[in-house]
Scaffold this active site. Structure first.
Site, PDB file in Angstrom:
ATOM      1  N   ASP A 283       1.033  -1.209   0.292  1.00  0.00           N
ATOM      2  CA  ASP A 283       0.294  -0.399   0.224  1.00  0.00           C
ATOM      3  C   ASP A 283       0.591   1.246   0.298  1.00  0.00           C
ATOM      4  OD1 ASP A 283       1.203  -0.717   2.789  1.00  0.00           O
ATOM      5  OD2 ASP A 283      -0.734  -1.131   3.372  1.00  0.00           O
TER       6      ASP A 283
ATOM      7  N   ASP B 272      -7.807  -3.195  13.963  1.00  0.00           N
ATOM      8  CA  ASP B 272      -9.770  -3.491  13.382  1.00  0.00           C
ATOM      9  C   ASP B 272      -9.533  -3.632  12.979  1.00  0.00           C
ATOM     10  OD1 ASP B 272      -8.325  -2.247  11.354  1.00  0.00           O
ATOM     11  OD2 ASP B 272      -9.382  -0.318  10.561  1.00  0.00           O
TER      12      ASP B 272
ATOM     13  N   HIS C 272      -7.314  -5.013   9.983  1.00  0.00           N
ATOM     14  CA  HIS C 272      -6.985  -4.929   8.321  1.00  0.00           C
ATOM     15  C   HIS C 272      -6.459  -5.398   8.071  1.00  0.00           C
ATOM     16  CE1 HIS C 272      -5.193  -0.474   9.418  1.00  0.00           C
ATOM     17  NE2 HIS C 272      -4.417  -1.416   9.410  1.00  0.00           N
TER      18      HIS C 272
ATOM     19  N   GLU D 271      -9.366  -1.785   5.448  1.00  0.00           N
ATOM     20  CA  GLU D 271     -10.604  -1.324   6.313  1.00  0.00           C
ATOM     21  C   GLU D 271     -12.078  -2.619   6.493  1.00  0.00           C
ATOM     22  OE1 GLU D 271      -8.828  -0.027   8.282  1.00  0.00           O
ATOM     23  OE2 GLU D 271      -8.778   1.449   8.217  1.00  0.00           O
TER      24      GLU D 271
HETATM   25  C1  F6R Z   1       1.016  -1.446   5.902  1.00  0.00           C
HETATM   26  C2  F6R Z   1      -0.048  -2.102   5.759  1.00  0.00           C
HETATM   27  C3  F6R Z   1      -1.028  -2.262   7.745  1.00  0.00           C
HETATM   28  C4  F6R Z   1      -0.098  -2.686   8.667  1.00  0.00           C
HETATM   29  C5  F6R Z   1      -1.034  -2.474   9.956  1.00  0.00           C
HETATM   30  C6  F6R Z   1      -0.179  -2.262  11.554  1.00  0.00           C
HETATM   31  O1  F6R Z   1       1.583  -1.983   4.807  1.00  0.00           O
HETATM   32  O2  F6R Z   1      -0.403  -3.681   5.329  1.00  0.00           O
HETATM   33  O3  F6R Z   1      -1.392  -3.149   7.277  1.00  0.00           O
HETATM   34  O4  F6R Z   1       0.500  -3.930   8.375  1.00  0.00           O
HETATM   35  O5  F6R Z   1      -1.582  -1.111   9.657  1.00  0.00           O
HETATM   36  O6  F6R Z   1       0.785  -1.426  11.186  1.00  0.00           O
HETATM   37  P1  F6R Z   1       1.886  -1.541  12.211  1.00  0.00           P
HETATM   38  O7  F6R Z   1       2.369  -2.427  11.997  1.00  0.00           O
HETATM   39  O8  F6R Z   1       2.464  -0.199  12.847  1.00  0.00           O
HETATM   40  O9  F6R Z   1       1.086  -1.598  13.650  1.00  0.00           O
END
Ligand code: F6R
Length: 261
Positions: free
Chosen positions: A67, A136, A138, A143
């Protein structure tokens, strides 16, 4: 899903790096799907260490990131492009032309997303996808209520995710509202999914993903339908799992040929 519970984040990252390294040794021209955020930082450090010790080689590796924020130039310090170069690509021998990230400044986002999907296909598909999970539920930036069949596209972040990611931005700067993300369907086509999760803030999402019903309310739960997903969690992220003892028992009794170390 294979659930591996270890004591610490460091142990989880060490094991995760071992799994990625095994993939690269088995198939040096592997296509890796990569994540950003805090979760994979130690994993990337471990991989940099293995590369420095000449145990792995990225010269034939292709990468696709999950992403990117819409509206941020690749050079913006908070872009995922900058993150990847700073934390990983600058320290290994991956060839720049084999690195792919969504372009947050793409003039025609829908067309760019179609091309991104096409590039993944042209590369032969993703062999191993590194994943984190949002509090959440994702994965990527899919989301809650994202279609479980979704492909790479533009999404709107939830307030919670924008709040969670705010520390990566300057105080006077807003976290973008929109992102380009691989879809849940795109992620599910990866041959192996490797998820890491640490800390109590992830415990409920891990429980919902592993033991809850498959639901677009928890996009990560779609991984229950994936044939080869490995989830490595520390004790705190595992704390809400009701079958913790069973997962430990299964891992401790894996036949030798199936073991990672
Ligand atoms: C980032 C991504 C997100 C993160 C998730 C957890 O490329 O795809 O799904 O893996 O938001 O974020 P952290 O690791 O910062 O807790």
């Amino acid at each position: 899903m294979e659930i591996i519970i270890v004591d610490t984040e460091a142990q989880a990252s060490h094991l995760g790096a071992k799994i990625v390294a095994q993939q690269l040794m088995k198939k040096p021209d592997s296509v890796l799907g990569l994540a950003t955020g805090s979760t994979p930082l130690a994993l990337y450090n471990q991989l940099i260490g293995l590369y420095t010790q000449k145990q792995i080689d990225f010269s034939r590796t292709t990468s696709f990131n999950l992403d990117e924020y819409v509206g941020l130039a690749p050079s913006h310090p908070s872009s995922y492009n900058s993150y990847m170069w700073k934390n990983f690509f600058n320290h290994i021998n991956i060839r720049p032309h084999r690195i792919h990230l969504p372009d947050g400044l793409a003039p025609d986002i829908a067309e760019h997303c179609r091309q991104y999907e096409g590039a993944i296909k042209a590369a032969g598909g993703i062999d191993l996808q590194v994943l984190g999970i949002g509090a959440d539920g994702h994965i990527g930036f899919n989301e809650p209520t994202s279609s479980l069949a979704s492909r790479t596209r533009i999404k709107t972040l939830t307030l919670q995710t924008r709040h969670d990611n705010a520390p990566n931005f300057d105080l006077n700067e807003q976290v973008p509202h929109h992102v380009i993300t691989m879809g849940v369907g795109t992620i599910l086509e990866s041959r192996i999914c490797l998820m890491l999760a640490f800390g109590t803030s992830k415990a409920q999402a891990i429980r919902d993903m592993v033991e809850g019903p498959i639901s677009s309310s928890v996009p990560a739960s779609a991984l229950q339908m994936h044939p080869h997903t490995i989830v490595i969690v520390d004790e705190t992220a595992a704390s809400a799992l009701s079958r913790r003892d069973y997962y430990r028992w299964v891992y401790d009794n894996k036949p030798k040929w199936q073991q990672y170390e």
